[in-house]
Design an enzyme around this catalytic site. Structure first.
Site, PDB file in Angstrom:
ATOM      1  N   ASP A 258       9.367 -41.402  44.507  1.00 52.93           N
ATOM      2  CA  ASP A 258       8.432 -41.312  45.641  1.00 52.93           C
ATOM      3  C   ASP A 258       9.068 -41.819  46.927  1.00 52.93           C
ATOM      4  O   ASP A 258       8.659 -41.446  48.025  1.00 52.93           O
ATOM      5  CB  ASP A 258       7.153 -42.080  45.318  1.00 52.93           C
ATOM      6  CG  ASP A 258       6.431 -41.398  44.170  1.00 52.93           C
ATOM      7  OD1 ASP A 258       6.762 -41.696  43.013  1.00 52.93           O
ATOM      8  OD2 ASP A 258       5.590 -40.527  44.434  1.00 52.93           O
TER       9      ASP A 258
ATOM     10  N   ARG B 213      -1.906 -41.659  51.670  1.00 50.31           N
ATOM     11  CA  ARG B 213      -1.239 -42.423  50.607  1.00 50.31           C
ATOM     12  C   ARG B 213      -0.023 -43.117  51.243  1.00 50.31           C
ATOM     13  O   ARG B 213       0.759 -42.471  51.933  1.00 50.31           O
ATOM     14  CB  ARG B 213      -0.823 -41.510  49.446  1.00 50.31           C
ATOM     15  CG  ARG B 213      -2.057 -40.922  48.732  1.00 50.31           C
ATOM     16  CD  ARG B 213      -1.701 -40.299  47.411  1.00 50.31           C
ATOM     17  NE  ARG B 213      -1.367 -41.286  46.394  1.00 50.31           N
ATOM     18  CZ  ARG B 213      -0.862 -40.971  45.201  1.00 50.31           C
ATOM     19  NH1 ARG B 213      -0.625 -39.711  44.897  1.00 50.31           N
ATOM     20  NH2 ARG B 213      -0.595 -41.914  44.325  1.00 50.31           N
TER      21      ARG B 213
ATOM     22  N   ARG C  84      -0.782 -34.027  44.357  1.00 44.21           N
ATOM     23  CA  ARG C  84      -0.082 -35.293  44.159  1.00 44.21           C
ATOM     24  C   ARG C  84       1.395 -34.999  43.881  1.00 44.21           C
ATOM     25  O   ARG C  84       1.791 -33.851  43.668  1.00 44.21           O
ATOM     26  CB  ARG C  84      -0.732 -36.160  43.072  1.00 44.21           C
ATOM     27  CG  ARG C  84      -1.277 -35.465  41.871  1.00 44.21           C
ATOM     28  CD  ARG C  84      -0.272 -34.854  40.979  1.00 44.21           C
ATOM     29  NE  ARG C  84       0.769 -35.800  40.595  1.00 44.21           N
ATOM     30  CZ  ARG C  84       1.915 -35.464  40.067  1.00 44.21           C
ATOM     31  NH1 ARG C  84       2.233 -34.188  39.879  1.00 44.21           N
ATOM     32  NH2 ARG C  84       2.815 -36.359  39.741  1.00 44.21           N
TER      33      ARG C  84
HETATM   34  C1  LIG Z   1       8.091 -35.854  42.236  1.00 45.71           C
HETATM   35  S1  LIG Z   1       7.058 -37.169  42.724  1.00 45.71           S
HETATM   36  C2  LIG Z   1       7.672 -38.562  41.920  1.00 45.71           C
HETATM   37  C3  LIG Z   1       7.148 -38.694  40.527  1.00 45.71           C
HETATM   38  O1  LIG Z   1       8.121 -39.166  39.714  1.00 45.71           O
HETATM   39  C4  LIG Z   1       5.941 -39.579  40.401  1.00 45.71           C
HETATM   40  O2  LIG Z   1       6.074 -40.877  40.740  1.00 45.71           O
HETATM   41  C5  LIG Z   1       4.782 -38.911  40.893  1.00 45.71           C
HETATM   42  O3  LIG Z   1       4.445 -37.925  40.319  1.00 45.71           O
HETATM   43  C6  LIG Z   1       4.038 -39.352  42.076  1.00 45.71           C
HETATM   44  O4  LIG Z   1       2.935 -39.980  41.699  1.00 45.71           O
HETATM   45  P1  LIG Z   1       1.456 -39.512  41.989  1.00 45.71           P
HETATM   46  O5  LIG Z   1       0.774 -40.845  42.068  1.00 45.71           O
HETATM   47  O6  LIG Z   1       1.038 -38.663  40.841  1.00 45.71           O
HETATM   48  O7  LIG Z   1       1.422 -38.787  43.315  1.00 45.71           O
END
Ligand SMILES: CSC[C@@H](O)[C@@H](O)C(=O)COP(=O)(O)O
Length: 351
Positions: free
Chosen positions: A242, A95, A51
């Site tokens: 993201d 995703r 993730r």
């Molecule tokens: C470095 S990815 C961005 C993060 O700040 C965060 O939103 C994240 O960890 C992503 O979420 P996830 O749902 O755990 O894949």
């Protein structure tokens, strides 16, 4: 060779296979999974074994490379292109929000669209591109760290949300990369990590990473942020992203928007650290799909302890949107982007 220790590699390439740390299970550094099968890797992304936006992009690219090697007795370029296109389509559906996934798969699609004189030439081009994406991720994170650490002062207490660390990238991290670089450059800093309900990436992953390196970290629940900023206990916020839009909208882990509002209210700078591969140059805010995850992530703690009525209605958006007016600046491997974001992001991307 980096001057910083790379404490852990969340995703890596080992003998033609993808190896990753299952971030759902402790102890993280001992529980490696390995596969050459893109379907297994797609499921690992969906279930959040892998993730974090950059890690998802790297894993998807390496999954395609592993697939190219797995089908070793293909006779025609078109046959291999067909297999790879299907694997790309499957990985695209894992995703919807993290932009790095689409960015990485588009890079592989571009390789696929060229002409090849042999199956071997195509296979090599795919593997080379995937490995470039993997190595670039590590280099990029270190650059983000070095550029961003200039914004950090000795004695700062920095709040971070979720996990934008080594376990969200191939190694080193984005927001935690900045924190790491500041720490290794001798700045005595402290970190406050929010637990990040419902999947608890802050409590489980950020705390684990920082403690491993001896960087002082204090854990708070998400609803304590207002109080600790009111008490003046935080002087900077750094989060990952993201997806970032040209206008400077930042899509990040659910809860980021609330933190940004509180930071603005208390005059605390709010920094976003992300590679330029997180910047989506075409979508507008209405195009963005915010992933809605399984309701049981909210009803249960880590699939184990039921904390409510089992049939209660639940909302579980995985991300939220922070508008540009709440963002102080965006730290990328190409430099620090300040408002006005559209103009300055376009400059940095040479658009
Ligand atoms: C470095 S990815 C961005 C993060 O700040 C965060 O939103 C994240 O960890 C992503 O979420 P996830 O749902 O755990 O894949």
């Amino acid at each position: 060779m980096s001057k910083y220790p790379l404490i852990v590699r969340a995703v890596e390439w080992v003998d033609g296979k993808v190896r990753w740390i299952n971030t759902n299970l402790l102890p993280y550094e001992e529980l490696y999974e390995e596969s050459q099968d893109h379907e297994r890797i797609a499921r690992a992304i969906e279930s959040m074994e892998i993730r974090g936006a950059p890690a998802i992009g790297v894993a998807a690219a390496l999954a395609i490379a592993a697939t190219a090697l797995k089908f070793s007795n293909i006779n025609s370029v078109d046959e291999l292109k067909d297999i790879i296109s299907k694997a790309i389509e499957r990985l695209r559906r894992t995703r919807p929000t993290a932009f790095n996934l689409f960015w990485a798969l588009n890079r592989i699609s571009n390789v696929l669209s060229r002409n090849y004189s042999s199956v071997e030439a195509l296979r090599k081009a795919i593997v080379d591109e995937a490995l470039s994406i993997y190595h670039e991720d590590i280099e990029t994170n270190i650059k983000i760290g070095e550029i961003g650490e200039k914004l950090i002062d000795d004695g700062d207490t920095i709040l971070t949300h979720c996990n934008a660390g080594a376990l969200a990238t191939a190694a080193f991290g984005t927001a935690l990369g900045v924190i790491r670089a500041a720490w290794y450059n001798g700045k005595k800093i402290k970190v406050i990590a929010t637990e990040t309900r419902p999947v608890l990436q802050g409590a489980r992953l950020t705390v684990w990473e920082l403690k491993k390196e001896g960087i002082p970290v204090t854990l708070v629940t998400d609803n304590m942020v207002g109080y600790i900023m009111y008490k003046g206990l935080v002087n900077k916020v750094i989060v990952g992203a993201d997806r970032i839009l040209l206008d400077g909208f930042v899509i990040n882990k659910i809860g980021t928007y609330s933190i940004a509002i509180i930071a603005k209210r208390h005059g605390v700078p709010f920094y976003v650290a992300a590679p330029t591969s997180t910047i989506d140059p075409v979508s507008s805010i209405n195009d963005i799909v915010i992933e809605e995850r399984n309701a049981n992530e909210v009803r249960y703690i880590m699939n184990k302890m039921l904390i409510t009525m089992p049939d209660v209605d639940v909302l579980n958006p995985a991300f939220d949107v922070t508008p540009p007016e709440l963002v102080t600046s965006i730290i990328t491997e190409k430099g620090i982007i300040e408002p006005p974001f559209r103009e300055n992001i376009m400059k940095i991307l040479s658009l």
